[in-house]
Design a protein around this motif. Structure first.
Motif, PDB file in Angstrom:
ATOM      1  N   GLN A 181      42.481  -0.041  21.666  1.00 35.87           N
ATOM      2  CA  GLN A 181      41.371   0.194  22.597  1.00 35.87           C
ATOM      3  C   GLN A 181      41.614   1.422  23.469  1.00 35.87           C
ATOM      4  OE1 GLN A 181      39.206  -3.481  24.343  1.00 35.87           O
ATOM      5  NE2 GLN A 181      41.339  -4.092  24.145  1.00 35.87           N
ATOM      6  N   LYS A 184      29.564   0.509  10.707  1.00 34.97           N
ATOM      7  CA  LYS A 184      29.444   0.558  12.165  1.00 34.97           C
ATOM      8  C   LYS A 184      30.168   1.774  12.741  1.00 34.97           C
ATOM      9  CE  LYS A 184      28.805  -4.396  12.910  1.00 34.97           C
ATOM     10  NZ  LYS A 184      29.376  -5.642  13.475  1.00 34.97           N
ATOM     11  N   SER A 191      33.943  -6.037  16.357  1.00 36.27           N
ATOM     12  CA  SER A 191      33.227  -6.343  17.600  1.00 36.27           C
ATOM     13  C   SER A 191      33.131  -5.122  18.510  1.00 36.27           C
ATOM     14  CB  SER A 191      33.921  -7.489  18.345  1.00 36.27           C
ATOM     15  OG  SER A 191      33.854  -8.686  17.607  1.00 36.27           O
ATOM     16  N   PHE A 192      34.202  -4.333  18.552  1.00 44.43           N
ATOM     17  CA  PHE A 192      34.205  -3.129  19.380  1.00 44.43           C
ATOM     18  C   PHE A 192      33.059  -2.209  18.975  1.00 44.43           C
ATOM     19  CE2 PHE A 192      35.304   1.253  20.285  1.00 44.43           C
ATOM     20  CZ  PHE A 192      35.760   1.202  21.597  1.00 44.43           C
ATOM     21  N   THR A 231      28.206   5.488  14.684  1.00 43.93           N
ATOM     22  CA  THR A 231      28.422   6.032  16.026  1.00 43.93           C
ATOM     23  C   THR A 231      28.271   7.560  16.055  1.00 43.93           C
ATOM     24  OG1 THR A 231      30.820   6.282  15.750  1.00 43.93           O
ATOM     25  CG2 THR A 231      30.028   4.165  16.592  1.00 43.93           C
ATOM     26  N   THR A 269      30.424  -3.040  17.347  1.00 38.21           N
ATOM     27  CA  THR A 269      29.131  -3.694  17.550  1.00 38.21           C
ATOM     28  C   THR A 269      28.609  -3.371  18.942  1.00 38.21           C
ATOM     29  OG1 THR A 269      29.750  -5.497  16.052  1.00 38.21           O
ATOM     30  CG2 THR A 269      27.937  -5.918  17.584  1.00 38.21           C
ATOM     31  N   THR A 270      29.522  -3.246  19.910  1.00 35.74           N
ATOM     32  CA  THR A 270      29.161  -2.940  21.296  1.00 35.74           C
ATOM     33  C   THR A 270      29.102  -1.438  21.552  1.00 35.74           C
ATOM     34  OG1 THR A 270      30.229  -4.986  22.014  1.00 35.74           O
ATOM     35  CG2 THR A 270      29.806  -3.330  23.703  1.00 35.74           C
ATOM     36  N   ASN A 271      30.068  -0.708  21.010  1.00 34.86           N
ATOM     37  CA  ASN A 271      30.151   0.738  21.219  1.00 34.86           C
ATOM     38  C   ASN A 271      29.498   1.435  20.035  1.00 34.86           C
ATOM     39  OD1 ASN A 271      32.207   1.134  23.681  1.00 34.86           O
ATOM     40  ND2 ASN A 271      32.872  -0.610  22.439  1.00 34.86           N
ATOM     41  N   THR A 272      28.225   1.732  20.182  1.00 36.89           N
ATOM     42  CA  THR A 272      27.423   2.167  19.036  1.00 36.89           C
ATOM     43  C   THR A 272      27.222   3.681  18.963  1.00 36.89           C
ATOM     44  OG1 THR A 272      25.399   1.816  20.322  1.00 36.89           O
ATOM     45  CG2 THR A 272      26.183  -0.014  18.954  1.00 36.89           C
TER      46      THR A 272
END
Length: 301
Positions: free
Chosen positions: A225, A295, A270-271, A299, A273-276
């Motif tokens: 992260q 995904k 998941s990361f 981005t 999915t949120t950080n697009t």
């Protein structure tokens, strides 16, 4: 009133058409071609694979790192390959440690070059590292590598800086983890460090997170992260290589690759999915899948 309804319907139709056009502007096999030619590879989010050719293992969890072949990885959008080669009989075999992976460097190059011939807008960053012990050779690793390049010299980009998509289009960008007497020759990553996060600064500036002996999975995820967040906000000209891969050394010393994958891969998914949207560098993954790759790619758009 009818005029307003007609205008509203026209707007909805146009809006729907625009969304369809944007969503169909690229596919997993040609996504780089939908980006400007002056885009640096360092400014992208790129799906990658660790030990890209490791599909076989004698004991479950000890050597296999991918379910997909090289060709399948490229087709789902992977653009960074981590290739480990043993120098054997003046040729390269593909290994993960001591385990031969039932393919040779020619097989990898045939898959990559075949893909680039079919998708000339794309480029592949290929990290090449010597693996295991050399045997039965009458020439150096460097000489053998050059013999492979000589078969298809127009398919290699051996620049020492991080290129743009326009420079690299249709080519293999070498990220070199082995010594060469001739320099410059590819992006020089010979200052690689083991099991940590570190910088390499030469003609190409890079930051690499490669904590692979994962005794603490939460620490590993924190490291991943931190790299994503730094890539998004700092050093725009640096290439970020973020290894989500690793193995749990286990209490009796038998490595377990799958336990790290089972913990990390859902978190990566998941990361993204949120950080697009944004620049997150290269995600170098074990057991990459099409959904996560898509995904990461999205981005960039």
């Amino acid at each position: 009133m009818f005029k307003r309804i007609s205008l509203a319907l026209a707007f909805v139709t146009l809006f729907s058409w625009t969304l369809t056009s944007v969503s169909s502007a690229y596919s997993s096999s040609n996504w780089m071609g939908s980006l400007p030619a002056n885009t640096s590879l360092a400014s992208l989010s790129i799906p990658g694979t660790h030990d890209s050719g490791a599909l076989y293992e004698p004991i479950n969890g000890t050597a296999k790192t991918q379910d997909l072949t090289i060709a399948q990885q490229l087709n789902i959008g992977v653009r960074f390959l981590d290739v480990r080669t043993r120098h054997y009989g003046n040729a390269f075999t593909i290994h993960h440690g001591a385990i031969y992976q039932n393919q040779n460097f020619d097989d990898v190059l045939n898959a990559v070059i075949g893909f680039l011939n079919s998708n000339p807008s794309e480029t592949i960053i290929m990290s090449v590292k010597e693996e295991h012990t050399p045997a039965n050779n009458t020439r150096s690793y460097e000489e053998t590598f050059k013999s492979y390049v000589a078969k298809n010299p127009d398919k290699w980009l051996l620049t020492d800086h991080i290129p743009t998509l326009g420079e690299a289009k249709g080519k293999i960008v070498l990220l070199r983890r082995f010594d060469m007497s001739q320099t410059p020759y590819g992006i020089n990553a010979t200052a690689w460090q083991e099991n940590t996060t570190f910088n390499i600064q030469n003609a190409a500036k890079m930051k690499i997170q490669d904590y692979f002996k994962v005794s603490d999975k939460n620490k590993k995820w924190t490291d991943v992260q931190n790299m994503y967040n730094e890539a998004k906000t700092q050093n725009p000209s640096w290439l970020y290589l973020n290894f989500t891969s690793g193995y749990d050394p286990g209490w009796i010393g038998i490595p377990n690759i799958r336990s790290v994958k089972d913990f990390l891969n859902p978190k990566v998914n998941s990361f993204f999915t949120t950080n697009t949207k944004g620049r997150f560098g290269v995600s170098v993954m074990d057991f990459i899948d099409e959904g996560t790759a898509a995904k990461i790619i999205s981005t960039n758009f």
